[in-house]
Design an enzyme around this catalytic site. Sequence first.
Site, PDB file in Angstrom:
ATOM      1  N   ASP A 114      -2.542  17.947  10.685  1.00  0.00           N
ATOM      2  CA  ASP A 114      -3.472  16.518  10.139  1.00  0.00           C
ATOM      3  C   ASP A 114      -3.789  16.893   8.786  1.00  0.00           C
ATOM      4  OD1 ASP A 114      -4.789  16.833  13.679  1.00  0.00           O
ATOM      5  OD2 ASP A 114      -4.363  15.122  12.631  1.00  0.00           O
TER       6      ASP A 114
ATOM      7  N   GLU B  80      -7.800  13.042  14.343  1.00  0.00           N
ATOM      8  CA  GLU B  80      -8.937  13.094  12.919  1.00  0.00           C
ATOM      9  C   GLU B  80      -8.062  12.212  12.431  1.00  0.00           C
ATOM     10  OE1 GLU B  80      -8.430  17.384  11.086  1.00  0.00           O
ATOM     11  OE2 GLU B  80      -8.139  15.713   9.535  1.00  0.00           O
TER      12      GLU B  80
ATOM     13  N   HIS C  29      -3.868  -7.558   9.003  1.00  0.00           N
ATOM     14  CA  HIS C  29      -3.406  -9.563   9.212  1.00  0.00           C
ATOM     15  C   HIS C  29      -3.473  -9.447   6.910  1.00  0.00           C
ATOM     16  CE1 HIS C  29      -4.133 -10.975  12.439  1.00  0.00           C
ATOM     17  NE2 HIS C  29      -5.826 -10.136  12.274  1.00  0.00           N
TER      18      HIS C  29
ATOM     19  N   CYS D 272       1.649 -10.525   8.816  1.00  0.00           N
ATOM     20  CA  CYS D 272       2.385 -11.302   8.500  1.00  0.00           C
ATOM     21  C   CYS D 272       3.426 -11.179   7.006  1.00  0.00           C
ATOM     22  CB  CYS D 272       1.698 -12.973   8.817  1.00  0.00           C
ATOM     23  SG  CYS D 272       0.697 -12.834  10.874  1.00  0.00           S
TER      24      CYS D 272
END
Lengths: 554, 414
Positions: B79, B118, B164, B206
């Site tokens: 982590d 985390e 997006h 996209c």
Amino acid sequence: MAAAAAAAAADEAEKARGRRAALSFAAIAVVLGLPLWWKTTETYRAALPYADIAALGELSFQLAVPVAVVFAPGSQPRDLPRLLPFRDTEEKETLLNSRTSIASRYEMVCRSTTAQEEAALGAATVQEADAALHQLQDASLGSLSLYVIPETSLLLPQGIGVYVGKHRSALVRAGQGLAALRARLQQVMQIMSFTTSSITAALSDRMPASQLGPDARRHFKSSLGYEITFSLLNPDPKSHAVHWDIEGAVSRYVQPFLDKLSFLANFSVDSQILYYAVLGVTPRFDKESSSFLLSAHSLPHVINPVEARLGSSAASLYPVLNFLLYVPERSHSPLYIQDKDGALVGTNAFHSPRWGGIMVYNVEGPAAPQASLPLRVDVDMVRVMEVFLAQLRLLFGVSREVQPPEVLLESPGNEGLADWELDRLLWARTVENVATVSTTLTSLAQLLDKIGNIVIKDDVASEVYRAVAAVQSAMAELAVGHLHSAFQASKEAVTSSERAFFDPSLLHLLYFPDDQKFAIYIPLFLPMAVPILLSLAKIFREAKQRKKEPTKTD
Amino acid sequence: MAAAVPAARWARAAAALLLGCCGAALASGVQDQAEQFFKSGHTNNWAVLVCTSRFWFNYRHVANTLSVYRSVKRLGIPDSHIVLMLADDMACNPRNPKPATVFSHKNMELNVYGDDVEVDYRSYEVTVENFLRVLTGRIPPSTPRSKRLLSDDRSNILIYMTGHGGNGFLKFQDSEEITNVELADAFEQMWQKRRYNELLFIIDTCQGASMYERFYSPNIMALASSQVGEDSLSHQPDLGIGVHLMDRYTFYVLEFLEEIHPASQTNMNDLFQVCPKSLCVSTPGHRTDLFQRDPQNVLITDFFGSVRKVEITAETISLDPNLSAFESKPPKDELAAEPLKYAEQLPVAQIIHQCGDIAVLDSVFLWNSMEETSAHDMKKCKTILIDHFLNIYSYKFFKEIKLCVLYKIGEAGI
């Protein structure tokens, strides 16, 4: 008729006034408005020394080492070029690539021994001689003293031509002639200061990767501080109650080493004990030796499961070195590490470049089968620290390279680091720092040049000036041979340049493509510009017409 | 009969020879594996995983990022070396019918939120500015270590972005966007300061291929889920949760990564083949011209896992235990402060002595040989254990331990 002429004249005056008004509007818009708009929309950029930074792009290092060559009585070769004392210089220039070159210069002062030095050389063992000689010198950082003793001297053991002590001096046998002596002196000087390969490794950023060996990747890069963590892993507290006197061991063995390096960086040491921390690999049971074996190719998978529990993420922002001592479970004892060829590793330890080291500490079984568990185990810190210190040295880049024959290198003992090894480290680190500063400043200058709308605040500019001045002074000190001040200046330069490069204010404003810029300015400027432009066009057309008319009426 | 025997002997000899060759090849294969460790030239691994969209109907982007996070952690990156940026909280969203879970497979087969997530940048902290600050390192000095990318010139970095996007940009938080030029400039600044050895950039949006068009720094390999002009499609909705759970490209990448383990030798060419057009509907693309090594030689674990290079320590420093350096340093003047003691976290030895033979294996208790312990001691054990574990261990452990202890005590008839 007169009224028509007066009306025409008034008309003319009106038109002239209109023309003057339009022209004055245009003049104010261009002369006052455009510069005002330009000035108020520009970003504040403090001046930077671009020329100096460009000059830093080409690095030609000049490394000077002051050497004192002292001839003991009976050791002077017959064919010395001049009478003692005299000065001599040995220079060598290497061109690493188009932008980097190294010129090394050994300034030798040759003289004969004083009475006290002769007495010191008469000591019984070579270690005592070395200690006595050290008291007589006041060797500054980076300088060397080479004592030439007669070929037949019994001070050095048979077959050994060169002895390098714990401090900055070495004893060299005179050899068969001047040429042999020169060769030996050259060899010693290179061992005790720097070689082309060690400097090349320090300049790894500027060199293509193919020229580097694994050594260059193993040790930590130069940093302002390091955090060292010693961890004891006990996966089986039911069977072993392990006690280690880590505080005593650190203050006795590790602290002297770190004190010697305190000039290099800030160090902080901590320790912890982890229970129920298992290695990620199951060891194999070997029937012949009735012990458990960890093979070399399973070692890389050992570290990851443990790393999450080491807590190094909560430590400081400095690079962390982890040293783990693993006491295997009762059911997996004894545990040995096998190397690639299947042989058992003597130290039972391994290390990972730029991370740290792990050592496996085997505990003997209980003496009587009914002995009460948990067994009390007192870890032998000397054995452990011997390995950890060796790993610490490797991770810092202090390694004894392949020892040439006839050369005896004295072990550094409890201090952990010989003075000349510290010098070697400092030469490499100074060069590395200067190279880092050069790359940082040139890329910063390039960035600020390319992206026009980054704000350059005054304190960023002052850090850049400070860095440039410090790096120039570092190069100057290196050329003279003052290693201490050169390293100090290079450290300052790195601090300033890093602070300037990573200043949070240097985030460039979001990228504006040209069509977006037009989209912002057109609604503001077009309504104002259209009347001015149209009236200027009208004035221009009328002026052209008037110029044509006189020719026509004639 | 006589002819058959030499034939059998020949066959045996040939078989032995073959086996010997195979053995030698295997041994040298292992050797090569060990040597190859130094070929890639990196000593540590980092991952920056970014989900850029918020709102409940963008559940799949958070699930994408968490699946990659899960794979990367499983393959060994800790982590402390992962910077996880999630723009919205789906696990605790009021619209989540199964709180504290984020599923990636329908019928709730796989919960990628797990026990041990985390998140470094959450909710409104995921902005273009913070993302660029993480990459370039121009972070305000008060930022904690978990929010920094402390890579060096020997780090391999994996950067995964999802959300997006459009032709040349990626939308952050529905209010701002990052363009491919800015991203390329940020990578160039990372290269100038040698903040990476090699970089793998994966983007699932996209028209994702437009984001890596402008890269110009060396040692970058890029993968995208769709070409310019194509849309990346989502995978399958879950009728119980009511949204699409994953995007197709990342779904198939996750399935591919589930088969990788830390010692596997799968290379990048296999990753390029993941999700062909028949499964993904869009055409995944990749870019390797800036990368110096051949993708054939690049292992998946070079970026997704954290396989350490190790060297055997061959030398030691000889120390003299009789030299005591204590006297040489003058004692420091310290204020007479009360000596601080490290609190006893878990007096294991004491508990073991009192409670019989208890072995702790990954938070599950096994009680053996309780016959000798009296009922009074059992009660005392229970109190001690529960007190200690309540105070010290996290909720995850407490739940399991309490159940186990109570069960066992019930069994013993107390």
